[in-house]
Design an enzyme around this catalytic site. Structure first.
Site, PDB file in Angstrom:
ATOM      1  N   ASP A  32      39.613  37.811  38.244  1.00 50.12           N
ATOM      2  CA  ASP A  32      40.231  39.136  38.360  1.00 50.12           C
ATOM      3  C   ASP A  32      39.265  40.132  38.342  1.00 50.12           C
ATOM      4  O   ASP A  32      39.373  41.354  38.633  1.00 50.12           O
ATOM      5  CB  ASP A  32      41.113  39.024  37.046  1.00 50.12           C
ATOM      6  CG  ASP A  32      42.209  40.160  37.116  1.00 50.12           C
ATOM      7  OD1 ASP A  32      42.660  40.509  38.089  1.00 50.12           O
ATOM      8  OD2 ASP A  32      42.113  40.877  35.969  1.00 50.12           O
ATOM      9  N   ASP A  73      26.005  48.043  38.222  1.00 49.99           N
ATOM     10  CA  ASP A  73      25.904  48.003  37.000  1.00 49.99           C
ATOM     11  C   ASP A  73      26.504  49.180  35.956  1.00 49.99           C
ATOM     12  O   ASP A  73      25.961  50.259  36.180  1.00 49.99           O
ATOM     13  CB  ASP A  73      24.371  47.908  36.644  1.00 49.99           C
ATOM     14  CG  ASP A  73      24.099  47.537  35.009  1.00 49.99           C
ATOM     15  OD1 ASP A  73      24.858  47.585  34.040  1.00 49.99           O
ATOM     16  OD2 ASP A  73      22.886  47.233  34.729  1.00 49.99           O
ATOM     17  N   ALA A  91      36.200  40.023  22.253  1.00 47.17           N
ATOM     18  CA  ALA A  91      35.788  39.929  21.031  1.00 47.17           C
ATOM     19  C   ALA A  91      34.550  40.536  20.863  1.00 47.17           C
ATOM     20  O   ALA A  91      34.188  41.053  19.636  1.00 47.17           O
ATOM     21  CB  ALA A  91      35.867  38.412  20.560  1.00 47.17           C
ATOM     22  N   ASP A 135      37.377  34.955  20.009  1.00 45.77           N
ATOM     23  CA  ASP A 135      36.493  34.109  20.829  1.00 45.77           C
ATOM     24  C   ASP A 135      35.080  34.731  20.360  1.00 45.77           C
ATOM     25  O   ASP A 135      34.553  35.591  21.453  1.00 45.77           O
ATOM     26  CB  ASP A 135      37.139  34.348  22.129  1.00 45.77           C
ATOM     27  CG  ASP A 135      36.066  33.710  23.259  1.00 45.77           C
ATOM     28  OD1 ASP A 135      35.490  32.672  22.972  1.00 45.77           O
ATOM     29  OD2 ASP A 135      36.283  34.191  24.601  1.00 45.77           O
ATOM     30  N   ASP A 185      34.401  33.047  14.308  1.00 44.81           N
ATOM     31  CA  ASP A 185      33.403  32.091  13.508  1.00 44.81           C
ATOM     32  C   ASP A 185      33.607  32.171  12.077  1.00 44.81           C
ATOM     33  O   ASP A 185      33.775  31.542  11.180  1.00 44.81           O
ATOM     34  CB  ASP A 185      31.996  32.092  13.979  1.00 44.81           C
ATOM     35  CG  ASP A 185      31.662  31.392  15.174  1.00 44.81           C
ATOM     36  OD1 ASP A 185      32.446  30.725  15.775  1.00 44.81           O
ATOM     37  OD2 ASP A 185      30.632  31.891  15.724  1.00 44.81           O
ATOM     38  N   SER A 207      48.717  44.647  44.971  1.00 48.76           N
ATOM     39  CA  SER A 207      49.683  43.511  45.489  1.00 48.76           C
ATOM     40  C   SER A 207      50.431  42.970  44.230  1.00 48.76           C
ATOM     41  O   SER A 207      51.637  42.387  44.483  1.00 48.76           O
ATOM     42  CB  SER A 207      49.010  42.393  46.141  1.00 48.76           C
ATOM     43  OG  SER A 207      48.024  41.627  45.192  1.00 48.76           O
ATOM     44  N   GLU A 216      43.987  44.653  45.748  1.00 48.05           N
ATOM     45  CA  GLU A 216      44.403  43.325  45.270  1.00 48.05           C
ATOM     46  C   GLU A 216      45.267  43.716  44.091  1.00 48.05           C
ATOM     47  O   GLU A 216      46.550  42.913  43.819  1.00 48.05           O
ATOM     48  CB  GLU A 216      43.523  42.361  44.650  1.00 48.05           C
ATOM     49  CG  GLU A 216      43.900  40.991  44.342  1.00 48.05           C
ATOM     50  CD  GLU A 216      42.874  40.045  43.871  1.00 48.05           C
ATOM     51  OE1 GLU A 216      42.846  39.478  42.486  1.00 48.05           O
ATOM     52  OE2 GLU A 216      41.903  39.604  44.701  1.00 48.05           O
ATOM     53  N   LYS A 246      50.056  46.146  39.972  1.00 43.95           N
ATOM     54  CA  LYS A 246      48.969  46.836  38.692  1.00 43.95           C
ATOM     55  C   LYS A 246      48.895  48.439  38.813  1.00 43.95           C
ATOM     56  O   LYS A 246      48.560  49.160  38.216  1.00 43.95           O
ATOM     57  CB  LYS A 246      48.040  46.037  38.447  1.00 43.95           C
ATOM     58  CG  LYS A 246      48.256  44.813  38.069  1.00 43.95           C
ATOM     59  CD  LYS A 246      46.843  43.825  37.844  1.00 43.95           C
ATOM     60  CE  LYS A 246      47.335  42.378  37.203  1.00 43.95           C
ATOM     61  NZ  LYS A 246      45.955  41.463  37.168  1.00 43.95           N
TER      62      LYS A 246
END
Length: 331
Positions: free
Chosen positions: A284, A310, A117, A223, A228, A294, A291, A297
């Site tokens: 995730d 970063d 969001a 969210d 709001d 598995s 992973e 994806k």
């Protein structure tokens, strides 16, 4: 039996066999295709370009090598003409990476965006007012009293959100009226598309997504500040409905019928992660590409890499060596 090495022979030392076997274990021969570690030599060339440095990362090791592999994989994506899905978190839009996302959308270099969001609203808010450079050490209590919100070393005045509310409320009025009069039910992606149209600002990522028909998915659109605004708006003009199920169909359809896709077609062919998150807690965002394999994806033979960094540091470097060069060659 005692053993001697050239080093120990020169000083007359003898090494017991148990130490010889455990400490001085003989190496096996490296495979013929093994790559020696070697960094850039600044004395070799008079002028060193950014491309030279990033190319040297291939044999530098550590995360430098992963960054080079990320560049290599994205260039393969561009050559193969696959659908490219770009995902990022809200802090990336709050930072100066927003301008890079805008460049990618403006030049139709991506096929789809998936974000949070904050990744939506911060783009529109920046069209209305500036975000400022602060400091990681600024005191939270002092900032709160001054009406300043801190995201890392970025500062967002409360007034920015007031301006956002003034801008979005008339649009929400129109959308509620359209629902009541025409029966239109908006999904998060159609709301973002509408806001991109209404902002009518070339600095906006989602203005260019609207112009270029690039779908933007944000399952948790409420969210954040947009949530709001919808909440407060509902007191004076209730009845606004947001249907997230529409977007599940849209994003799955976009992958099912794509040449290169993800879990709906047994995994993506390519994947590049840039993250500081670790996988020890099972989240995730910290997961490795292995992973993801598995879960189906990423394909079993897919090419993937995770760059532990970063994104504000490395994403501009990645884009400069991939999308920017691709567009220049294309034009």
């Amino acid at each position: 039996m005692e053993h001697k090495t050239p080093a120990t022979e020169s000083i007359g030392l003898q090494i017991p066999s148990e130490i010889q076997d455990s400490v001085l274990q003989k190496s096996t021969s490296m495979p013929e295709n093994s790559v020696p570690i070697k960094g850039i030599n600044f004395e070799k060339k008079k002028e060193i370009t950014l491309s030279d440095i990033l190319e040297s990362y291939r044999t530098t090791g550590l995360q430098a090598t992963n960054l080079n592999k990320a560049i290599e994989i994205i260039n393969k994506m561009l050559v193969d003409g696959v659908k490219i899905y770009l995902g990022y978190t809200s802090n990336m839009v709050t930072s100066g990476l927003r301008e890079i996302f805008c460049y990618l959308a403006k030049n139709n270099l991506i096929s789809c965006i998936v974000t949070s969001a904050g990744g939506i609203e911060e783009d529109f808010i920046k069209c209305l007012a500036d975000t400022y450079l602060g400091d990681f050490k600024l005191d939270g209590k002092t900032l709160r009293k001054k009406g300043l919100n801190r995201a890392g070393n970025l500062l967002i005045p409360n007034d920015n959100y007031c301006k956002f509310e003034d801008w979005i409320n008339p649009i929400l009025d129109d959308m509620v009226a359209e629902q009541k009069e025409k029966g239109t039910i908006f999904s998060p992606s159609s709301i973002i598309n509408r806001l991109g149209k209404e902002i009518n600002n070339e600095d906006s990522v989602y203005y260019w997504c609207y112009k270029n028909n690039i779908p933007v998915f944000c399952p948790a659109l409420t969210d954040g500040s947009i949530g709001d605004m919808i909440y407060f708006h509902g007191f004076k003009n209730p009845g606004f409905i947001v249907d997230i199920a529409q977007d599940i169909k849209k994003i799955n359809d976009s992958t099912v019928f794509a040449q290169k896709a993800e879990v709906m077609r047994n995994g993506a062919d390519y994947a590049v992660y840039v993250s500081t998150a670790q996988e020890f807690d099972g989240c995730d965002s910290g997961a490795s590409p292995d992973e993801a394999i598995s879960w189906g994806k990423i394909k079993l033979d897919g090419e993937a890499v995770k760059v532990f960094s970063d994104a504000s540091l490395v994403f501009p470097l990645i884009v400069s060596e991939t999308f920017v060069k691709f567009l220049a060659e294309k034009n």
